[in-house]
Motif scaffolding. Structure first.
Motif, PDB file in Angstrom:
ATOM      1  N   LEU A 151       0.837  -1.200   0.000  1.00  0.00           N
ATOM      2  CA  LEU A 151       0.000   0.000   0.000  1.00  0.00           C
ATOM      3  C   LEU A 151       0.874   1.253   0.000  1.00  0.00           C
ATOM      4  O   LEU A 151       0.573   2.239  -0.690  1.00  0.00           O
ATOM      5  N   HIS A 152       1.975   1.198   0.747  1.00  0.00           N
ATOM      6  CA  HIS A 152       2.919   2.317   0.772  1.00  0.00           C
ATOM      7  C   HIS A 152       3.441   2.585  -0.643  1.00  0.00           C
ATOM      8  O   HIS A 152       3.468   3.731  -1.091  1.00  0.00           O
ATOM      9  N   GLN A 153       3.847   1.535  -1.333  1.00  0.00           N
ATOM     10  CA  GLN A 153       4.371   1.681  -2.708  1.00  0.00           C
ATOM     11  C   GLN A 153       3.328   2.296  -3.639  1.00  0.00           C
ATOM     12  O   GLN A 153       3.624   3.175  -4.443  1.00  0.00           O
ATOM     13  N   PHE A 154       2.101   1.794  -3.516  1.00  0.00           N
ATOM     14  CA  PHE A 154       1.000   2.310  -4.322  1.00  0.00           C
ATOM     15  C   PHE A 154       0.781   3.799  -4.038  1.00  0.00           C
ATOM     16  O   PHE A 154       0.620   4.618  -4.957  1.00  0.00           O
ATOM     17  N   PHE A 155       0.801   4.148  -2.736  1.00  0.00           N
ATOM     18  CA  PHE A 155       0.617   5.536  -2.305  1.00  0.00           C
ATOM     19  C   PHE A 155       1.696   6.438  -2.914  1.00  0.00           C
ATOM     20  O   PHE A 155       1.404   7.508  -3.454  1.00  0.00           O
ATOM     21  N   ILE A 156       2.955   5.991  -2.848  1.00  0.00           N
ATOM     22  CA  ILE A 156       4.072   6.769  -3.397  1.00  0.00           C
ATOM     23  C   ILE A 156       3.869   6.995  -4.902  1.00  0.00           C
ATOM     24  O   ILE A 156       4.056   8.097  -5.418  1.00  0.00           O
ATOM     25  N   GLN A 157       3.460   5.948  -5.599  1.00  0.00           N
ATOM     26  CA  GLN A 157       3.219   6.068  -7.048  1.00  0.00           C
ATOM     27  C   GLN A 157       2.139   7.089  -7.359  1.00  0.00           C
ATOM     28  O   GLN A 157       2.253   7.878  -8.297  1.00  0.00           O
ATOM     29  N   GLN A 158       1.076   7.054  -6.568  1.00  0.00           N
ATOM     30  CA  GLN A 158      -0.019   8.003  -6.769  1.00  0.00           C
ATOM     31  C   GLN A 158       0.424   9.430  -6.475  1.00  0.00           C
ATOM     32  O   GLN A 158      -0.001  10.368  -7.140  1.00  0.00           O
ATOM     33  N   LEU A 159       1.293   9.586  -5.470  1.00  0.00           N
ATOM     34  CA  LEU A 159       1.833  10.920  -5.164  1.00  0.00           C
ATOM     35  C   LEU A 159       2.687  11.431  -6.318  1.00  0.00           C
ATOM     36  O   LEU A 159       2.656  12.612  -6.661  1.00  0.00           O
ATOM     37  N   MET A 160       3.461  10.531  -6.932  1.00  0.00           N
ATOM     38  CA  MET A 160       4.293  10.909  -8.082  1.00  0.00           C
ATOM     39  C   MET A 160       3.410  11.374  -9.234  1.00  0.00           C
ATOM     40  O   MET A 160       3.733  12.319  -9.950  1.00  0.00           O
ATOM     41  N   ASP A 161       2.300  10.688  -9.399  1.00  0.00           N
ATOM     42  CA  ASP A 161       1.355  11.021 -10.455  1.00  0.00           C
ATOM     43  C   ASP A 161       0.767  12.424 -10.245  1.00  0.00           C
ATOM     44  O   ASP A 161       0.761  13.252 -11.162  1.00  0.00           O
ATOM     45  N   VAL A 162       0.345  12.692  -9.026  1.00  0.00           N
ATOM     46  CA  VAL A 162      -0.270  14.002  -8.764  1.00  0.00           C
ATOM     47  C   VAL A 162       0.801  15.103  -8.770  1.00  0.00           C
ATOM     48  O   VAL A 162       0.531  16.249  -9.152  1.00  0.00           O
ATOM     49  N   TYR A 163       2.019  14.762  -8.388  1.00  0.00           N
ATOM     50  CA  TYR A 163       3.127  15.730  -8.464  1.00  0.00           C
ATOM     51  C   TYR A 163       3.345  16.145  -9.918  1.00  0.00           C
ATOM     52  O   TYR A 163       3.494  17.327 -10.239  1.00  0.00           O
ATOM     53  N   ASN A 164       3.320  15.174 -10.800  1.00  0.00           N
ATOM     54  CA  ASN A 164       3.460  15.467 -12.232  1.00  0.00           C
ATOM     55  C   ASN A 164       2.262  16.283 -12.743  1.00  0.00           C
ATOM     56  O   ASN A 164       2.425  17.215 -13.542  1.00  0.00           O
ATOM     57  N   ALA A 165       1.067  15.951 -12.248  1.00  0.00           N
ATOM     58  CA  ALA A 165      -0.134  16.703 -12.646  1.00  0.00           C
ATOM     59  C   ALA A 165       0.029  18.178 -12.273  1.00  0.00           C
ATOM     60  O   ALA A 165      -0.267  19.072 -13.078  1.00  0.00           O
ATOM     61  N   GLU A 166       0.527  18.443 -11.067  1.00  0.00           N
ATOM     62  CA  GLU A 166       0.728  19.831 -10.625  1.00  0.00           C
ATOM     63  C   GLU A 166       1.771  20.527 -11.503  1.00  0.00           C
ATOM     64  O   GLU A 166       1.613  21.683 -11.874  1.00  0.00           O
ATOM     65  N   GLN A 167       2.824  19.804 -11.854  1.00  0.00           N
ATOM     66  CA  GLN A 167       3.862  20.403 -12.701  1.00  0.00           C
ATOM     67  C   GLN A 167       3.311  20.764 -14.081  1.00  0.00           C
ATOM     68  O   GLN A 167       3.623  21.823 -14.615  1.00  0.00           O
ATOM     69  N   GLN A 168       2.493  19.888 -14.628  1.00  0.00           N
ATOM     70  CA  GLN A 168       1.885  20.189 -15.929  1.00  0.00           C
ATOM     71  C   GLN A 168       1.006  21.430 -15.839  1.00  0.00           C
ATOM     72  O   GLN A 168       0.980  22.262 -16.754  1.00  0.00           O
ATOM     73  N   LEU A 169       0.304  21.540 -14.717  1.00  0.00           N
ATOM     74  CA  LEU A 169      -0.598  22.673 -14.523  1.00  0.00           C
ATOM     75  C   LEU A 169       0.185  23.982 -14.360  1.00  0.00           C
ATOM     76  O   LEU A 169      -0.229  25.032 -14.874  1.00  0.00           O
ATOM     77  N   LEU A 215      12.254  12.075  -4.337  1.00  0.00           N
ATOM     78  CA  LEU A 215      11.251  12.797  -5.110  1.00  0.00           C
ATOM     79  C   LEU A 215      11.334  12.396  -6.578  1.00  0.00           C
ATOM     80  O   LEU A 215      12.416  12.370  -7.157  1.00  0.00           O
ATOM     81  N   SER A 216      10.182  12.047  -7.109  1.00  0.00           N
ATOM     82  CA  SER A 216      10.189  11.701  -8.511  1.00  0.00           C
ATOM     83  C   SER A 216       8.780  11.913  -9.047  1.00  0.00           C
ATOM     84  O   SER A 216       7.838  12.070  -8.285  1.00  0.00           O
ATOM     85  N   SER A 217       8.630  11.973 -10.352  1.00  0.00           N
ATOM     86  CA  SER A 217       7.288  12.149 -10.879  1.00  0.00           C
ATOM     87  C   SER A 217       7.033  11.155 -11.986  1.00  0.00           C
ATOM     88  O   SER A 217       7.955  10.576 -12.561  1.00  0.00           O
ATOM     89  N   GLN A 218       5.778  10.932 -12.237  1.00  0.00           N
ATOM     90  CA  GLN A 218       5.380   9.904 -13.192  1.00  0.00           C
ATOM     91  C   GLN A 218       4.290  10.539 -14.044  1.00  0.00           C
ATOM     92  O   GLN A 218       3.363  11.130 -13.507  1.00  0.00           O
ATOM     93  N   LYS A 219       4.440  10.485 -15.353  1.00  0.00           N
ATOM     94  CA  LYS A 219       3.525  11.194 -16.255  1.00  0.00           C
ATOM     95  C   LYS A 219       2.059  10.953 -15.922  1.00  0.00           C
ATOM     96  O   LYS A 219       1.606   9.807 -15.914  1.00  0.00           O
ATOM     97  N   CYS A 220       1.327  12.035 -15.639  1.00  0.00           N
ATOM     98  CA  CYS A 220      -0.101  11.909 -15.374  1.00  0.00           C
ATOM     99  C   CYS A 220      -0.869  12.094 -16.683  1.00  0.00           C
ATOM    100  O   CYS A 220      -1.034  13.200 -17.173  1.00  0.00           O
ATOM    101  N   GLN A 221      -1.330  10.974 -17.234  1.00  0.00           N
ATOM    102  CA  GLN A 221      -2.024  10.996 -18.534  1.00  0.00           C
ATOM    103  C   GLN A 221      -3.328  11.781 -18.442  1.00  0.00           C
ATOM    104  O   GLN A 221      -3.707  12.479 -19.388  1.00  0.00           O
ATOM    105  N   ALA A 222      -4.015  11.639 -17.315  1.00  0.00           N
ATOM    106  CA  ALA A 222      -5.319  12.296 -17.163  1.00  0.00           C
ATOM    107  C   ALA A 222      -5.158  13.814 -17.257  1.00  0.00           C
ATOM    108  O   ALA A 222      -5.891  14.488 -17.973  1.00  0.00           O
ATOM    109  N   MET A 223      -4.162  14.345 -16.527  1.00  0.00           N
ATOM    110  CA  MET A 223      -3.964  15.798 -16.548  1.00  0.00           C
ATOM    111  C   MET A 223      -3.542  16.256 -17.936  1.00  0.00           C
ATOM    112  O   MET A 223      -3.972  17.307 -18.406  1.00  0.00           O
ATOM    113  N   GLN A 224      -2.727  15.448 -18.594  1.00  0.00           N
ATOM    114  CA  GLN A 224      -2.310  15.795 -19.954  1.00  0.00           C
ATOM    115  C   GLN A 224      -3.542  15.952 -20.860  1.00  0.00           C
ATOM    116  O   GLN A 224      -3.667  16.921 -21.603  1.00  0.00           O
TER     117      GLN A 224
END
Ligand SMILES: [Fe+2]
Length: 169
Positions: A9-27, A72-81
């Motif tokens: 669950l921790h790993q999943f949480f971290i991945q989701q945080l990376m996703d939203v971090y990328n979403a914020e960067q795109q914004l 700290l890392s980010s993962q491309k957020c397709q939804a925000m794109q």
């Protein structure tokens, strides 16, 4: 929860945080163009104000990674794109200095806000499940700002209703 489950669950949480971090960067990259495309000063200011907040949202996520000692890392957020691409299409399809442009920008921006509200709401709860209370508080603060940004857009759009009613007399 078993240790194994907690770490998954921790790993999943971290991945989701990376996703939203990328979403914020795109914004952060997209908002200046969106603000400039707005017709009314009030709407432009709302976007500019939300850009400042969005910078803070990114900072809070960086803090969250720090709290958990995760790199700290980010993962491309397709939804925000996709949501941003839709916003850009709207700008291209509507004319400068029109009410249609502003209404369309509000629709596009509220879709973004609702996506962020869904993301931060779920992530806040995951942080609580995992016992990361400081992180949950950071996420809640951002969530409150996303709600406020969404309300602000609704109130700007509501102002157009009243304007229309006045003009019709
Ligand atoms: Fe945000």
């Amino acid at each position: 929860m078993k240790t194994q489950e907690t770490s998954e669950l921790h790993q999943f949480f971290i991945q989701q945080l990376m996703d939203v971090y990328n979403a914020e960067q795109q914004l952060i990259e997209a908002l200046p163009t969106i603000a400039e495309a707005a017709t009314s000063t009030e709407l432009r200011r709302a976007f500019e104000n939300h850009l400042e907040e969005t910078n803070m949202h990114a900072r809070r996520l960086e803090k969250a990674f720090e709290f958990m000692n995760e790199p700290l890392s980010s993962q491309k957020c397709q939804a925000m794109q996709g949501l941003i691409e839709e916003g850009e299409e709207i700008i291209d399809d509507t004319e400068d200095d029109t009410l249609v442009r502003d209404c369309a920008l509000i629709v596009a921006a509220q879709k973004v806000e609702h996506y962020e509200i869904a993301s931060y709401g779920s992530l806040r709860t995951l942080a609580e499940i995992l016992g990361y209370m400081e992180v949950a508080t950071l996420l809640q603060t951002t969530l409150d700002e996303e709600y406020a940004a969404d309300d602000k857009l609704t109130s700007i759009a509501t102002g157009y209703i009243n304007q229309g009613a006045e003009e019709e007399g």
